[in-house]
Design an enzyme around this catalytic site. Structure first.
Site, mmCIF file in Angstrom:
data_model
loop_
_atom_site.group_PDB
_atom_site.id
_atom_site.type_symbol
_atom_site.label_atom_id
_atom_site.label_comp_id
_atom_site.label_asym_id
_atom_site.label_seq_id
_atom_site.Cartn_x
_atom_site.Cartn_y
_atom_site.Cartn_z
ATOM 1 N N ASP A 186 76.431 13.743 64.301
ATOM 2 C CA ASP A 186 74.980 13.556 64.272
ATOM 3 C C ASP A 186 74.368 14.632 63.370
ATOM 4 O O ASP A 186 74.786 15.796 63.400
ATOM 5 C CB ASP A 186 74.443 13.698 65.712
ATOM 6 C CG ASP A 186 72.935 13.671 65.781
ATOM 7 O OD1 ASP A 186 72.375 12.586 66.021
ATOM 8 O OD2 ASP A 186 72.324 14.747 65.610
ATOM 9 N N ASP A 210 70.814 8.452 62.719
ATOM 10 C CA ASP A 210 71.552 9.461 61.950
ATOM 11 C C ASP A 210 72.891 9.779 62.606
ATOM 12 O O ASP A 210 73.465 10.835 62.361
ATOM 13 C CB ASP A 210 70.710 10.736 61.809
ATOM 14 C CG ASP A 210 70.368 11.348 63.156
ATOM 15 O OD1 ASP A 210 70.121 10.579 64.104
ATOM 16 O OD2 ASP A 210 70.359 12.578 63.272
#
Length: 421
Positions: free
Chosen positions: A302, A345
């Site tokens: 992430d 993301d």
């Protein structure tokens, strides 16, 4: 003579014997059907005096020009004549001269009624003409193959489709040489099946080379229309037509479907797998793992503080970072690894490696990303790692990797954590 007369009567076809002067000496009952109704005494009568139709007389009356040099039986083409009842017939006349040395003493004449045969031939010709007329309006070619002689007949459209002049292809062997080498095995198999099964036909398509060298696709259907007395194929007939355009459309459609299928499995922004793509490919990877006895590790990463980039510089800048980062990850992992945009993301790597090996790769990824700029931004990632257990649902493995990722964030970000750590 009585015995000879009795023997002659056993012959079903009309027969008579005339002497050297052309007078009837011997005949059978069948011969009388060809006589004039006014004919009285037959014996000793000349053919021209008692036969009903003058056209027939000209063909059976004694005439030395009608005999071949080697004195074998002479057969005329079918004669059209009218019998004593006024009915029209076709007749084949067979004559054999009888000689004593060089002297002609008589002629044996046998007349075979071939009306039914001629009518059948005319009917077949008519059917073929009607078939050709039908095919002319449908762009369908017709062919007939004589299996025993290898002769091939095609209508004009058949030659036109192949780009040849009529008569240039005269045998089936010549036609077969035009079939594309890659399609020849299947073509031969289709022929074999239809020859072996009496009530079978085949429908197949294959490529064939035109005279100019280009290949076209044709579809064909055919069957054995005649067999000999032993049941072996003698005449093989069928139709074929050009399906090149349909094949091109099929290929275009297949490419379109493949493209749609592929695009449905890919993330449109980064070009890597999406969740659907992962679920499509994961079963094969799991099966391979079981077969090879390997572990399957999940690496979930992430981007740290990615929301700040979107909020400060906009989503276009954020999208640019996501694209560049996915390229950097793709350069680092193995080709066999599944690389997935898990959402926003978050990215997921599924790899046939142990957790310890996954830890090494994850740390290398973290350092590579930390040392680069993406669209002008300094970016770091946090990584969580877990092992996907045998026969365990993917979601369970993801939950543990997500917990490991949370632990990595809790350690201050830009770090890697393993499940249960």
């Amino acid at each position: 003579m009585a015995f000879l007369k009795q023997l002659v009567e056993t012959i079903p076809d009309a027969m008579c014997y005339i002497d050297g002067s052309g007078r009837i000496v011997l005949w059978n009952k069948a011969f009388e059907n060809y006589l004039s109704p006014t004919c009285g005494r037959i014996k000793g009568c000349k053919i021209s005096d008692c036969v009903s139709d003058i056209s027939l007389v000209e063909n059976i009356e004694l005439n030395s020009s009608n005999y071949v040099v080697n004195e074998e039986e002479f057969q005329t083409t079918p004669i059209l004549f009218r019998d004593k009842f006024g009915e029209i017939h076709y007749l084949n006349v067979h004559k054999r001269p009888i000689k004593n040395g060089e002297k002609l003493i008589g002629t044996l004449i046998i007349m075979i009624d071939v009306t039914a045969l001629v009518q059948m031939q005319e009917s077949l010709r008519g059917q073929k003409k009607r078939l050709e007329l039908t095919l002319m309006g449908s762009n369908v070619a017709y062919f007939e193959r004589n299996v025993k002689t290898d002769e091939l007949w095609m209508n004009s459209l058949g030659y036109e489709l192949l780009g040849y002049d009529e008569g240039e292809i005269k045998s089936f062997s010549q036609f077969k040489e035009l079939v594309h080498p890659e399609d020849l095995e299947q073509y031969n198999l289709s022929l074999q099946r239809v020859f072996e099964n009496i009530n079978d036909n085949y429908r197949t398509n294959y490529r064939i080379r035109r005279k100019n060298g280009e290949y076209i696709w044709i579809e064909a259907t055919a069957l054995v229309v005649e067999r000999d007395l032993e049941g072996n194929p003698s005449i093989f007939a069928g139709v074929f037509w050009d399906i090149t355009e349909e094949k091109l459309k099929e290929a275009e459609t297949a490419q379109l479907i493949e493209g749609l299928y592929t695009s449905s499995m890919l993330d449109p922004l980064t070009g890597i797998l999406n969740r659907k793509g992962l679920r499509d490919k994961l079963p094969d990877v799991i099966a391979q793992c079981k077969k090879m006895g390997k572990s399957l590790s999940l690496i979930l990463l992430d981007i740290d503080d990615f929301k700040k980039i979107n909020d400060t510089y906009g989503h276009l800048a954020g999208d640019s970072v996501l694209r560049e980062l996915s390229e950097a990850v793709r350069e680092t992992i193995r080709k066999d690894d599944l690389f997935v945009r898990w959402g926003g993301d978050e990215f997921l790597i599924v790899s046939m490696i142990t957790v310890d090996e996954a830890l090494c790769i994850a740390d290398r990824l973290r350092r590579n990303i930390e040392g680069r700029r993406f669209s002008g931004f300094n970016v770091t990632v946090s990584v969580g790692i877990s092992r996907l257990l045998t026969d365990e649902p993917l979601e369970e493995g993801i939950k543990r990797a997500d917990r490991a990722l949370y632990n990595a964030k809790a350690k201050g970000k830009n770090s890697v954590a393993v499940e249960d750590e």
